[in-house]
Design a protein around this motif. Structure first.
Motif, PDB file in Angstrom:
ATOM      1  N   PRO A  17      64.420  21.619  58.266  1.00 28.04           N
ATOM      2  CA  PRO A  17      64.791  22.450  57.120  1.00 28.04           C
ATOM      3  C   PRO A  17      63.589  22.650  56.186  1.00 28.04           C
ATOM      4  N   ALA A  18      63.535  23.786  55.554  1.00 29.17           N
ATOM      5  CA  ALA A  18      62.384  24.155  54.717  1.00 29.17           C
ATOM      6  C   ALA A  18      62.141  23.149  53.601  1.00 29.17           C
ATOM      7  N   ASP A  19      63.203  22.605  53.015  1.00 33.08           N
ATOM      8  CA  ASP A  19      63.021  21.664  51.909  1.00 33.08           C
ATOM      9  C   ASP A  19      62.365  20.357  52.358  1.00 33.08           C
ATOM     10  N   LEU A  20      62.470  20.035  53.647  1.00 33.11           N
ATOM     11  CA  LEU A  20      61.880  18.791  54.136  1.00 33.11           C
ATOM     12  C   LEU A  20      60.458  18.969  54.661  1.00 33.11           C
ATOM     13  N   ALA A  21      60.096  20.177  55.017  1.00 33.26           N
ATOM     14  CA  ALA A  21      58.774  20.410  55.586  1.00 33.26           C
ATOM     15  C   ALA A  21      57.672  20.023  54.607  1.00 33.26           C
ATOM     16  N   GLY A  22      57.842  20.358  53.340  1.00 32.16           N
ATOM     17  CA  GLY A  22      56.855  20.003  52.322  1.00 32.16           C
ATOM     18  C   GLY A  22      56.752  18.496  52.130  1.00 32.16           C
ATOM     19  N   ARG A  23      57.900  17.819  52.153  1.00 31.45           N
ATOM     20  CA  ARG A  23      57.884  16.358  51.995  1.00 31.45           C
ATOM     21  C   ARG A  23      57.188  15.691  53.171  1.00 31.45           C
ATOM     22  N   LEU A  24      57.452  16.182  54.380  1.00 33.03           N
ATOM     23  CA  LEU A  24      56.781  15.604  55.552  1.00 33.03           C
ATOM     24  C   LEU A  24      55.277  15.835  55.490  1.00 33.03           C
ATOM     25  N   ALA A  25      54.869  17.006  55.051  1.00 36.06           N
ATOM     26  CA  ALA A  25      53.435  17.296  54.937  1.00 36.06           C
ATOM     27  C   ALA A  25      52.786  16.364  53.909  1.00 36.06           C
ATOM     28  N   ARG A  26      53.476  16.123  52.810  1.00 37.10           N
ATOM     29  CA  ARG A  26      52.941  15.221  51.779  1.00 37.10           C
ATOM     30  C   ARG A  26      52.839  13.797  52.315  1.00 37.10           C
ATOM     31  N   TRP A  27      53.861  13.359  53.063  1.00 36.02           N
ATOM     32  CA  TRP A  27      53.829  11.988  53.606  1.00 36.02           C
ATOM     33  C   TRP A  27      52.739  11.854  54.663  1.00 36.02           C
ATOM     34  N   GLU A  28      52.539  12.901  55.426  1.00 36.44           N
ATOM     35  CA  GLU A  28      51.470  12.857  56.423  1.00 36.44           C
ATOM     36  C   GLU A  28      50.109  12.764  55.727  1.00 36.44           C
ATOM     37  N   SER A  29      49.960  13.509  54.637  1.00 38.36           N
ATOM     38  CA  SER A  29      48.728  13.463  53.853  1.00 38.36           C
ATOM     39  C   SER A  29      48.539  12.079  53.228  1.00 38.36           C
ATOM     40  N   ASP A  30      49.620  11.508  52.700  1.00 39.85           N
ATOM     41  CA  ASP A  30      49.543  10.144  52.136  1.00 39.85           C
ATOM     42  C   ASP A  30      49.159   9.134  53.214  1.00 39.85           C
ATOM     43  N   GLY A  31      49.706   9.309  54.397  1.00 42.15           N
ATOM     44  CA  GLY A  31      49.377   8.406  55.499  1.00 42.15           C
ATOM     45  C   GLY A  31      47.909   8.482  55.854  1.00 42.15           C
ATOM     46  N   ALA A  67      44.793  -1.076  49.306  1.00 42.44           N
ATOM     47  CA  ALA A  67      44.231   0.224  49.700  1.00 42.44           C
ATOM     48  C   ALA A  67      45.165   0.992  50.620  1.00 42.44           C
ATOM     49  N   ARG A  68      46.011   0.296  51.313  1.00 38.03           N
ATOM     50  CA  ARG A  68      46.900   0.986  52.253  1.00 38.03           C
ATOM     51  C   ARG A  68      48.240   1.347  51.631  1.00 38.03           C
ATOM     52  N   ALA A  69      48.358   1.207  50.332  1.00 37.16           N
ATOM     53  CA  ALA A  69      49.621   1.516  49.640  1.00 37.16           C
ATOM     54  C   ALA A  69      50.128   2.930  49.918  1.00 37.16           C
ATOM     55  N   PRO A  70      49.279   3.963  49.969  1.00 35.60           N
ATOM     56  CA  PRO A  70      49.824   5.309  50.241  1.00 35.60           C
ATOM     57  C   PRO A  70      50.540   5.402  51.587  1.00 35.60           C
ATOM     58  N   ILE A  71      50.021   4.750  52.610  1.00 36.42           N
ATOM     59  CA  ILE A  71      50.658   4.865  53.932  1.00 36.42           C
ATOM     60  C   ILE A  71      51.934   4.031  53.998  1.00 36.42           C
ATOM     61  N   THR A  72      51.938   2.868  53.367  1.00 36.75           N
ATOM     62  CA  THR A  72      53.171   2.058  53.406  1.00 36.75           C
ATOM     63  C   THR A  72      54.264   2.706  52.561  1.00 36.75           C
ATOM     64  N   ASP A 109      59.344   5.896  52.540  1.00 38.33           N
ATOM     65  CA  ASP A 109      60.075   7.117  52.202  1.00 38.33           C
ATOM     66  C   ASP A 109      60.627   7.810  53.444  1.00 38.33           C
ATOM     67  N   ILE A 110      59.828   7.872  54.493  1.00 42.64           N
ATOM     68  CA  ILE A 110      60.288   8.556  55.707  1.00 42.64           C
ATOM     69  C   ILE A 110      61.362   7.742  56.417  1.00 42.64           C
ATOM     70  N   GLU A 111      61.282   6.423  56.327  1.00 38.75           N
ATOM     71  CA  GLU A 111      62.350   5.574  56.896  1.00 38.75           C
ATOM     72  C   GLU A 111      63.664   5.852  56.166  1.00 38.75           C
ATOM     73  N   ARG A 112      63.597   5.938  54.851  1.00 39.01           N
ATOM     74  CA  ARG A 112      64.802   6.212  54.051  1.00 39.01           C
ATOM     75  C   ARG A 112      65.383   7.573  54.438  1.00 39.01           C
ATOM     76  N   LEU A 113      64.511   8.584  54.555  1.00 41.36           N
ATOM     77  CA  LEU A 113      64.969   9.920  54.932  1.00 41.36           C
ATOM     78  C   LEU A 113      65.602   9.907  56.319  1.00 41.36           C
ATOM     79  N   ALA A 129      58.842  11.627  64.813  1.00 38.49           N
ATOM     80  CA  ALA A 129      57.449  11.620  65.288  1.00 38.49           C
ATOM     81  C   ALA A 129      56.504  11.147  64.193  1.00 38.49           C
ATOM     82  N   LEU A 130      56.699  11.625  62.970  1.00 44.01           N
ATOM     83  CA  LEU A 130      55.844  11.186  61.861  1.00 44.01           C
ATOM     84  C   LEU A 130      56.107   9.715  61.544  1.00 44.01           C
TER      85      LEU A 130
END
Length: 172
Positions: free
Chosen positions: A56-70, A114-119, A124-128, A146-147
């Motif tokens: 869904p479009a509303d989740l695509a942005g969140r996944l992109a942000r989490w991938e960037s944080d990772g 230092a790894r706080a953004p990825i954890t 967040d993605i586990e919760r989703l 996959a992410l």
């Protein structure tokens, strides 16, 4: 002698009767298929489960942000890892609570931070993933999974590095 013959005939009577019964016993039932069998074999109606749709479009942005944080968490971890390894190696023979030991412990703490953004992104993605699974909202689950899988593998690799560094310090 008569008494002996009487006892012998009484003891032999059940054996003789069982032999007669065995000779007159009906044959074992046949294992062949009977005429009524197979009439009610009806295939169940297939259940059609639609495949998951696109994310869904509303989740695509969140996944992109989490991938960037990772990616940011992975880069920050990699930048700290070599310096931390040098400090831990320097503290290899040091006493617990000595200056070198404390510096190495602080370096491991910085590496962990230092790894706080990825954890955070993984949490967040586990919760989703759990929320969407419970709500049976399957659209986009393959992308989410996959992410989640990629981030989980990276965090596991980081955990292994931190555990290995901790194991090198005295008193651990």
């Amino acid at each position: 002698m008569k008494r002996f013959l009487l006892l012998l005939s009484i003891a032999a009577a059940p054996l003789a009767l069982s032999a007669c019964a065995a000779a007159q016993a009906p044959a074992a039932p046949s294992l062949a298929k009977r005429a009524v069998e197979g009439r009610l074999n009806v295939a169940p109606t297939p259940v059609v489960v639609p495949p998951p749709g696109p994310l869904p479009a509303d989740l695509a942005g969140r996944l992109a942000r989490w991938e960037s944080d990772g990616a940011a968490g992975q880069q920050a971890f990699a930048a700290e890892r070599d310096a931390t390894a040098r400090l831990v190696n320097a503290a290899a023979g040091a006493e617990v609570a000595s200056e070198r030991w404390v510096v190495a412990e602080q370096a491991i703490s910085r590496l962990t931070a230092a790894r706080a953004p990825i954890t955070g992104a993984l949490a967040d993605i586990e919760r989703l993933y759990i929320e969407r699974s419970v709500d049976e909202a399957i659209d986009g689950l393959p992308d989410i999974y996959a992410l989640r899988d990629r981030l989980s593998e990276q965090v596991s690799a980081q955990d292994a590095v931190i555990e290995a560094l901790n194991a090198q310090l005295p008193g651990e």
